[in-house]
Design a protein around this motif. Structure first.
Motif, PDB file in Angstrom:
ATOM      1  N   THR A   1     -56.590 -59.900  -0.393  1.00 45.92           N
ATOM      2  CA  THR A   1     -56.499 -60.075   0.972  1.00 45.92           C
ATOM      3  C   THR A   1     -57.278 -58.867   1.598  1.00 45.92           C
ATOM      4  N   SER A   2     -57.312 -57.860   1.141  1.00 43.42           N
ATOM      5  CA  SER A   2     -58.149 -56.793   1.405  1.00 43.42           C
ATOM      6  C   SER A   2     -58.172 -55.422   0.625  1.00 43.42           C
ATOM      7  N   ASN A   3     -59.428 -54.906   0.540  1.00 44.59           N
ATOM      8  CA  ASN A   3     -59.320 -53.794  -0.451  1.00 44.59           C
ATOM      9  C   ASN A   3     -60.721 -52.970   0.050  1.00 44.59           C
ATOM     10  N   ILE A   4     -60.703 -51.720  -0.336  1.00 48.11           N
ATOM     11  CA  ILE A   4     -61.946 -51.029   0.153  1.00 48.11           C
ATOM     12  C   ILE A   4     -62.688 -50.440  -1.150  1.00 48.11           C
ATOM     13  N   GLY A   5     -62.777 -51.471  -2.409  1.00 47.75           N
ATOM     14  CA  GLY A   5     -63.567 -50.921  -3.269  1.00 47.75           C
ATOM     15  C   GLY A   5     -62.956 -50.181  -4.620  1.00 47.75           C
ATOM     16  N   GLY A   6     -61.555 -49.938  -4.386  1.00 49.53           N
ATOM     17  CA  GLY A   6     -61.096 -49.371  -5.360  1.00 49.53           C
ATOM     18  C   GLY A   6     -60.855 -49.971  -6.749  1.00 49.53           C
ATOM     19  N   GLN A   7     -60.635 -49.388  -7.838  1.00 51.12           N
ATOM     20  CA  GLN A   7     -60.531 -50.146  -9.098  1.00 51.12           C
ATOM     21  C   GLN A   7     -58.919 -50.438  -9.072  1.00 51.12           C
TER      22      GLN A   7
END
Length: 104
Positions: A32-38
């Motif tokens: 749905t949403s992420n800021i690029g983390g593993q």
């Protein structure tokens, strides 16, 4: 437990600092949403400790900061000392950094 604010995380990103960002939310949340983390869901964090750096800061995040805090508590019991909880999680990121990101 060490914590980092979303403003401090944004500054680290903008400065190009060397750190690892781990997102412990479930698959559907990450999609749905992420800021690029593993992506390593909380349920598998202890199984996948080999993916975590020990020689640089590791910021752990979730939706609000509670699951990431639980992950850090488990990892600290395994000897990790370089962990930082993202205070407020993706909800704080959306509220304070990027209002266009989808939250649930």
């Amino acid at each position: 437990m060490n914590e980092i604010t979303v403003q401090e995380l944004k500054e680290k990103i903008d400065r190009g600092e060397d750190f690892q960002l781990i997102d412990v939310r479930e698959d559907f949340e990450y999609q749905t949403s992420n800021i690029g983390g593993q992506h390593i869901p909380l349920g598998g964090i202890l199984i996948e400790t080999d993916k975590l750096y020990t020689d640089k800061p590791v910021v752990v995040m979730c939706r609000s900061g509670k699951r990431s805090a639980a992950a850090i508590m488990q990892l600290e019991q395994q000897g990790f000392t370089n962990l930082y909880n993202l205070k407020g999680g993706i909800l704080a990121w959306q509220a304070e950094i990027d209002p266009s990101i989808q939250v649930y």
